[in-house]
Design a protein around this motif. Structure first.
Motif, mmCIF file in Angstrom:
data_model
loop_
_atom_site.group_PDB
_atom_site.id
_atom_site.type_symbol
_atom_site.label_atom_id
_atom_site.label_comp_id
_atom_site.label_asym_id
_atom_site.label_seq_id
_atom_site.Cartn_x
_atom_site.Cartn_y
_atom_site.Cartn_z
ATOM 1 N N THR A 72 9.604 1.537 -5.084
ATOM 2 C CA THR A 72 8.779 0.782 -6.022
ATOM 3 C C THR A 72 7.463 0.427 -5.350
ATOM 4 O O THR A 72 7.338 0.503 -4.126
ATOM 5 N N PRO A 73 6.455 0.013 -6.142
ATOM 6 C CA PRO A 73 5.185 -0.409 -5.534
ATOM 7 C C PRO A 73 5.284 -1.742 -4.811
ATOM 8 O O PRO A 73 4.399 -2.092 -4.037
ATOM 9 N N GLU A 74 6.368 -2.524 -5.050
ATOM 10 C CA GLU A 74 6.539 -3.782 -4.338
ATOM 11 C C GLU A 74 7.114 -3.520 -2.947
ATOM 12 O O GLU A 74 7.605 -2.426 -2.651
ATOM 13 N N ASN A 75 7.083 -4.550 -2.107
ATOM 14 C CA ASN A 75 7.677 -4.466 -0.777
ATOM 15 C C ASN A 75 9.102 -5.008 -0.817
ATOM 16 O O ASN A 75 9.325 -6.134 -1.274
ATOM 17 N N GLU A 76 10.054 -4.201 -0.345
ATOM 18 C CA GLU A 76 11.450 -4.632 -0.260
ATOM 19 C C GLU A 76 11.835 -4.809 1.201
ATOM 20 O O GLU A 76 11.404 -4.029 2.064
#
Length: 350
Positions: A72-76
């Motif tokens: 995803t474009p978010e940071n996990e």
């Protein structure tokens, strides 16, 4: 299994329990961090920026192969295996003000959002029966340990109101109690909500080199040569040099050997920049800082020998640069709540 900076980069490492030399599990230019071994010992879940931003990856212990779990474009970050190894929960940074806890099934590939929080989340840990998760929740000025129902998504605060909970995983004990780090120590909290600290101490010795410390006389008022002159800039006509020293803004005329302190104040000035016509100098100063501001933009008119503060909404600015026509100044402004980020800002002087 742990992550370390031994090779000059964040990599995954293994170390025999019996002792010995650490062995690298990853050796690349990417950040590989927060490894967690699966319940069956066959895989390692970790966070890595090898895909362009931080995602959750799986490393096969048998052959070293890698599998990307999230994209995803978010940071996990902060992966946590469920007790049966069927899914992995992890923290997701939505933006600087909000976060989620998500879980991805290794059987179906389905991803679900377990909860959303303002602020940030870290240190996810599953209960032994897989029905609940604990995590550290942080908002400006406050941290807490929360418990999440994995099925319903309901959350409750587990820690005490005044706890300063650290962003590490809580440990679930066999009697139902929790161990977590808070207030500079280890806390044990029972199922009934009672809490007791676990005392511990550590001793160590410092191998200090034997040398004679230099003694400084801080009461001596004898004039001494000023050191630390910095940030010199030459005026457009080459007739002057502006620089900072001793926290003030100075002008030096090489031809006449004239030195002028143009601020001479108890405030700190820095980063002088001549306007294109050479008539003004933009600089940064903490003079007049109020309401949480730490530094602002000032303009010095050389002919008028006057200083004017430019009104800006930003709390702290740096690195001024004039536009070619001298009607605006570009700066970097600190973004509130993010000490490692800044924003390019333009101040229109007209």
């Amino acid at each position: 299994i742990y992550h370390g900076y031994r090779s000059g980069n964040w990599d995954l490492w293994s170390l025999p329990v019996a002792g010995g030399d650490p062995l690298p599990l990853t050796t690349d230019a990417f950040d590989d961090r927060e490894p967690q071994v699966s319940p069956n010992g066959g895989q390692i879940a970790f966070s890595s920026d090898r895909s362009g931003n931080y995602d959750i990856w799986l490393l096969s212990i048998a052959d070293g192969s890698l599998t990307q779990l999230t994209s995803t474009p978010e940071n996990e970050a902060g992966p946590a295996w469920s007790p049966d190894g069927s899914e992995i929960a992890y923290a997701v940074t939505i933006n600087r003000q909000s976060a989620e806890i998500r879980s991805t099934s290794l059987v179906s590939g389905e991803t679900r959002s377990l909860t959303s929080e303002a602020g940030s989340v870290a240190g996810i840990s599953w209960s032994p029966d897989g029905s609940r998760l604990t995590y550290q929740h942080a908002v400006p000025g406050s941290t807490s340990l929360k418990a999440l129902n994995a099925e319903t998504g309901a959350t409750e605060t587990v820690s005490q109101t005044d706890d300063d909970v650290f962003p590490f995983r809580a440990a679930w004990m066999g009697d139902g109690s929790l161990l977590y780090a808070a207030n500079g120590g280890i806390q044990r909290q029972g199922e009934d909500g009672t809490r007791s600290p676990i005392p511990f101490e550590a001793t160590f010795e410092l191998d200090r080199p034997d040398y004679e410390r230099r003694r400084r006389n801080h009461d001596d008022t004898t004039p001494r040569r000023a050191l630390g002159l910095s940030q010199p800039v030459i005026s457009p006509d080459g007739g002057q040099i502006a620089f900072t020293a001793l926290g003030d803004l100075w002008l030096w005329a090489p031809e006449t050997e004239t030195l002028t302190n143009v601020t001479e104040s108890p405030f700190a000035e820095r980063s002088p920049r001549y306007s294109p016509d050479g008539n003004r100098i933009a600089y940064i100063s903490d003079r007049g800082a109020a309401g949480g501001q730490s530094s602002g933009l000032w303009i010095y008119d050389i002919a008028q020998d006057s200083h004017t503060k430019v009104s800006l909404p930003n709390a702290s600015v740096s690195a001024p640069a004039w536009s070619p026509y001298g009607n605006s100044v570009a700066l970097f402004a600190i973004i509130a709540g993010s000490p490692l980020a800044s924003q390019l800002t333009f101040a229109n002087l007209e």
